[in-house]
Scaffold this motif. Structure first.
Motif, mmCIF file in Angstrom:
data_model
loop_
_atom_site.group_PDB
_atom_site.id
_atom_site.type_symbol
_atom_site.label_atom_id
_atom_site.label_comp_id
_atom_site.label_asym_id
_atom_site.label_seq_id
_atom_site.Cartn_x
_atom_site.Cartn_y
_atom_site.Cartn_z
ATOM 1 N N ARG A 130 43.438 35.065 36.717
ATOM 2 C CA ARG A 130 43.366 35.837 37.945
ATOM 3 C C ARG A 130 42.771 35.009 39.079
ATOM 4 O O ARG A 130 41.834 34.248 38.863
ATOM 5 C CB ARG A 130 42.524 37.097 37.739
ATOM 6 C CG ARG A 130 43.111 38.026 36.701
ATOM 7 C CD ARG A 130 42.320 39.304 36.519
ATOM 8 N NE ARG A 130 40.898 39.039 36.379
ATOM 9 C CZ ARG A 130 39.952 39.845 36.845
ATOM 10 N NH1 ARG A 130 40.239 40.955 37.473
ATOM 11 N NH2 ARG A 130 38.684 39.537 36.667
ATOM 12 N N SER A 131 43.349 35.161 40.257
ATOM 13 C CA SER A 131 42.816 34.533 41.469
ATOM 14 C C SER A 131 42.546 33.046 41.266
ATOM 15 O O SER A 131 41.544 32.517 41.713
ATOM 16 C CB SER A 131 41.534 35.255 41.899
ATOM 17 O OG SER A 131 41.095 34.797 43.148
ATOM 18 N N SER A 132 43.467 32.347 40.605
ATOM 19 C CA SER A 132 43.213 30.972 40.189
ATOM 20 C C SER A 132 44.019 29.929 40.942
ATOM 21 O O SER A 132 43.730 28.756 40.848
ATOM 22 C CB SER A 132 43.491 30.850 38.687
ATOM 23 O OG SER A 132 43.269 29.556 38.248
ATOM 24 N N ARG A 164 46.038 33.490 44.341
ATOM 25 C CA ARG A 164 47.058 34.227 43.607
ATOM 26 C C ARG A 164 46.796 34.090 42.105
ATOM 27 O O ARG A 164 46.207 33.119 41.654
ATOM 28 C CB ARG A 164 48.450 33.679 43.938
ATOM 29 C CG ARG A 164 48.761 33.770 45.436
ATOM 30 C CD ARG A 164 50.058 33.064 45.775
ATOM 31 N NE ARG A 164 50.292 33.017 47.201
ATOM 32 C CZ ARG A 164 50.957 33.928 47.892
ATOM 33 N NH1 ARG A 164 51.454 34.985 47.297
ATOM 34 N NH2 ARG A 164 51.136 33.790 49.188
ATOM 35 N N ASP A 165 47.289 35.059 41.352
ATOM 36 C CA ASP A 165 47.231 34.970 39.901
ATOM 37 C C ASP A 165 48.255 33.944 39.444
ATOM 38 O O ASP A 165 49.312 33.788 40.061
ATOM 39 C CB ASP A 165 47.557 36.315 39.253
ATOM 40 C CG ASP A 165 46.512 37.390 39.537
ATOM 41 O OD1 ASP A 165 45.427 37.058 40.060
ATOM 42 O OD2 ASP A 165 46.793 38.570 39.242
#
Length: 189
Positions: free
Chosen positions: A154-156, A164-165
């Protein structure tokens, strides 16, 4: 390190330089490449020059990123692929295919050749692949090349200032029937 050249049954993988700037610029005008990769958008001629004349040679020289142009025997550029060193023994693969050459398996073939090289010549024991969730074409290449999809981070992934994932997967030497530089003991649940 000096750049290396790899060959497959259909392809030549070699470094790029100033002579490929126009071909890289033209291919990178594809909206899908600009959408799904972290290259600048809009992609300008100076971006292509900086990539071919500075980023690629610097990556080879300092051992941080090994970038290959993926070429047909005719010399036509079909895509780009790089392995970026992330930590000791781990490299991250990234790639794009030129629009007119998609669907021929060239990038899958190149990903396997570059990964095999990384395992046998660069003491890499894990090649990671990451792509924004939704980039089905990149995921298909990774899966066809034998990568194991490990999950979603996630959120990387920072793509043009937006977190964004992303999907993450890996390829290990044993996946290609090759030895690792260190013993590997898989976890047991």
């Amino acid at each position: 390190m000096e750049p290396v050249t790899l060959t497959t049954g259909r392809l030549l993988l070699r470094t790029v330089g100033a002579q490929e700037t126009d071909a890289v610029y033209a291919a990178a005008q594809d909206p899908d490449i600009q959408r799904w990769t972290t290259i600048p958008s809009p992609y300008l001629p100076e971006h292509a020059r900086g990539f071919t004349e500075q980023m690629v040679p610097d990556g080879w020289a300092n051992g941080s990123m090994f970038t290959f142009g993926v070429f047909l025997p005719t010399g036509e550029l079909t895509g780009m692929l790089s392995i970026t060193m992330r930590s000791l023994g781990t490299g991250e693969i990234g790639f794009w295919g030129a629009k007119e050459h998609r669907g021929n398996g060239y990038i899958t073939e190149a990903a396997l050749a570059a990964s095999r090289w990384a395992f046998t010549r660069m003491s890499i024991d894990r090649v990671e692949w990451r792509a924004e969730v939704g980039n089905a074409a990149s995921r298909a290449v990774a899966e066809r090349a034998g990568f194991t999809i490990e999950g979603v981070l996630r959120s990387s992934l920072n793509n043009k200032g937006v977190l964004r994932d992303c999907w993450v997967g890996s390829l290990l030497p044993s996946d290609l029937g090759l030895p690792s530089t260190m013993p590997y003991v898989p976890g047991r649940e």
